[in-house]
Write an enzyme that holds these catalytic residues in place. Structure first.
Site, short mmCIF file in Angstrom:
data_model
loop_
_atom_site.label_atom_id
_atom_site.label_comp_id
_atom_site.label_asym_id
_atom_site.label_seq_id
_atom_site.Cartn_x
_atom_site.Cartn_y
_atom_site.Cartn_z
N GLY A 48 0.77 -1.25 0.00
CA GLY A 48 0.00 0.00 0.00
C GLY A 48 0.80 1.29 0.00
N GLU A 103 4.39 3.97 5.87
CA GLU A 103 3.13 3.21 5.81
C GLU A 103 2.07 4.02 5.07
OE1 GLU A 103 1.52 0.66 6.05
OE2 GLU A 103 2.00 -0.61 7.76
N ASP A 104 1.09 3.31 4.52
CA ASP A 104 -0.06 4.01 3.94
C ASP A 104 -1.02 4.46 5.04
OD1 ASP A 104 -0.80 1.40 4.58
OD2 ASP A 104 -1.66 0.94 2.62
N ASP A 107 -3.71 1.70 11.55
CA ASP A 107 -5.06 1.43 12.04
C ASP A 107 -4.94 0.94 13.48
OD1 ASP A 107 -7.41 -0.49 12.43
OD2 ASP A 107 -7.99 0.39 10.54
N LYS A 135 -5.46 6.36 12.09
CA LYS A 135 -6.76 6.25 12.77
C LYS A 135 -6.52 6.22 14.28
CE LYS A 135 -9.03 3.51 9.11
NZ LYS A 135 -9.57 2.18 8.71
N PHE A 157 -13.42 3.07 6.52
CA PHE A 157 -12.62 2.34 5.53
C PHE A 157 -12.38 3.25 4.32
CE2 PHE A 157 -11.98 -0.71 2.01
CZ PHE A 157 -10.91 -1.40 2.54
N ASP A 164 -5.88 -0.36 -1.00
CA ASP A 164 -6.65 -1.25 -1.87
C ASP A 164 -7.95 -1.73 -1.25
OD1 ASP A 164 -5.51 -2.97 0.10
OD2 ASP A 164 -5.81 -4.66 -1.26
N ARG A 170 -5.95 0.70 -5.95
CA ARG A 170 -4.76 1.41 -5.44
C ARG A 170 -4.40 2.58 -6.35
NH1 ARG A 170 -2.35 -1.98 -1.62
NH2 ARG A 170 -2.43 -4.19 -2.09
P1 5GP Z 1 -2.88 -2.11 11.31
O1 5GP Z 1 -1.87 -3.20 11.41
O2 5GP Z 1 -2.37 -0.77 11.81
O3 5GP Z 1 -4.17 -2.50 12.00
O4 5GP Z 1 -3.27 -1.96 9.80
C1 5GP Z 1 -2.37 -1.49 8.86
C2 5GP Z 1 -2.70 -2.00 7.48
O5 5GP Z 1 -4.09 -2.30 7.36
C3 5GP Z 1 -2.44 -0.94 6.43
O6 5GP Z 1 -1.14 -1.01 5.94
C4 5GP Z 1 -3.48 -1.26 5.37
O7 5GP Z 1 -2.96 -2.21 4.46
C5 5GP Z 1 -4.63 -1.89 6.13
N1 5GP Z 1 -5.73 -0.95 6.41
C6 5GP Z 1 -6.10 -0.45 7.61
N2 5GP Z 1 -7.14 0.38 7.49
C7 5GP Z 1 -7.44 0.41 6.18
C8 5GP Z 1 -8.43 1.14 5.40
O8 5GP Z 1 -9.25 1.94 5.88
N3 5GP Z 1 -8.40 0.91 4.06
C9 5GP Z 1 -7.53 0.06 3.45
N4 5GP Z 1 -7.62 -0.07 2.13
N5 5GP Z 1 -6.60 -0.63 4.15
C10 5GP Z 1 -6.56 -0.43 5.49
#
Ligand code: 5GP
Length: 180
Positions: A48, A103-104, A107, A135, A157, A164, A170
């Site tokens: 991402g 990072e993109d 979360d 977030k 989301f 993606d 993407r």
């Molecule tokens: P975490 O490990 O912080 O919970 O999540 C990180 C990864 O989850 C990001 O790199 C991404 O790939 C995915 N992700 C989390 N939230 C979203 C969202 O709102 N949309 C998309 N497309 N991917 C997300």
């Protein structure tokens, strides 16, 4: 306002390309100031983050820097599986390096939490995090709180600009929010 329908969900444009460019510039300005005189290594988290990273590194000025990639996965569809898989491991030594994870989106923070532990275990001198989106309401791992944030978002989301939906969308030049 532009809209997209994907996987049966309706999305509306939230951050325009112009707004994203401002956010990226603000992140780059801070990194440029903080890393003056250092030689950071950007660890770009595939898939991402490649779009954000491409814009960000071209705004890094006056700093010698390198980039390398790692590919991890913790998501399927719209929710986390909770397990981080190292699909493409690091190809470059991070020992004694000032690392900036790119990072993109952060979360729950699980990905960054595990990546930081991984990079510290490999001997990185410092590990910071730059992310296009954060977030804060969803953060479960305090050590994953990002140092450089393009834009904060509540628990919604989003897709586009590298983010993606099961591998698709993407390529969108803006960031779109799902409408319930
Ligand atoms: P975490 O490990 O912080 O919970 O999540 C990180 C990864 O989850 C990001 O790199 C991404 O790939 C995915 N992700 C989390 N939230 C979203 C969202 O709102 N949309 C998309 N497309 N991917 C997300």
């Amino acid at each position: 306002m532009r809209t997209i329908d994907e996987h049966g969900y309706h999305f509306e444009e939230w951050l325009t390309p112009a707004r994203i460019a401002e956010d990226v510039e603000q992140v780059a300005d801070r990194i440029n100031a903080d890393y003056a005189g250092k030689e950071p290594l950007f660890v770009i988290v595939l898939n991402g983050a490649f779009v954000f990273a491409a814009d960000l590194i071209r705004k890094i000025e006056g700093i010698r820097c390198e980039q390398t990639f790692i590919r991890v996965s913790s998501y399927f569809g719209m929710s986390s599986t909770g397990q981080l898989q190292f699909i493409v491991p690091l190809q470059q030594s991070v020992a004694q390096r000032d690392v900036i994870i790119v990072e993109d989106i952060v979360d729950s923070g699980l990905t960054v939490h595990q990546l930081k532990a991984h990079l510290r275990g490999l001997g990185a001198a410092s590990v910071k995090v730059a992310t296009m989106l954060f977030k804060p309401n969803k953060l479960e791992y305090e050590d994953a709180r990002p140092d450089y944030v393009g834009h904060e978002i509540s628990d919604e989301f989003v897709i586009g600009y590298g983010l993606d939906f099961d591998g698709y969308v993407r390529n969108l030049d803006a960031i779109y929010k799902v409408k319930k």
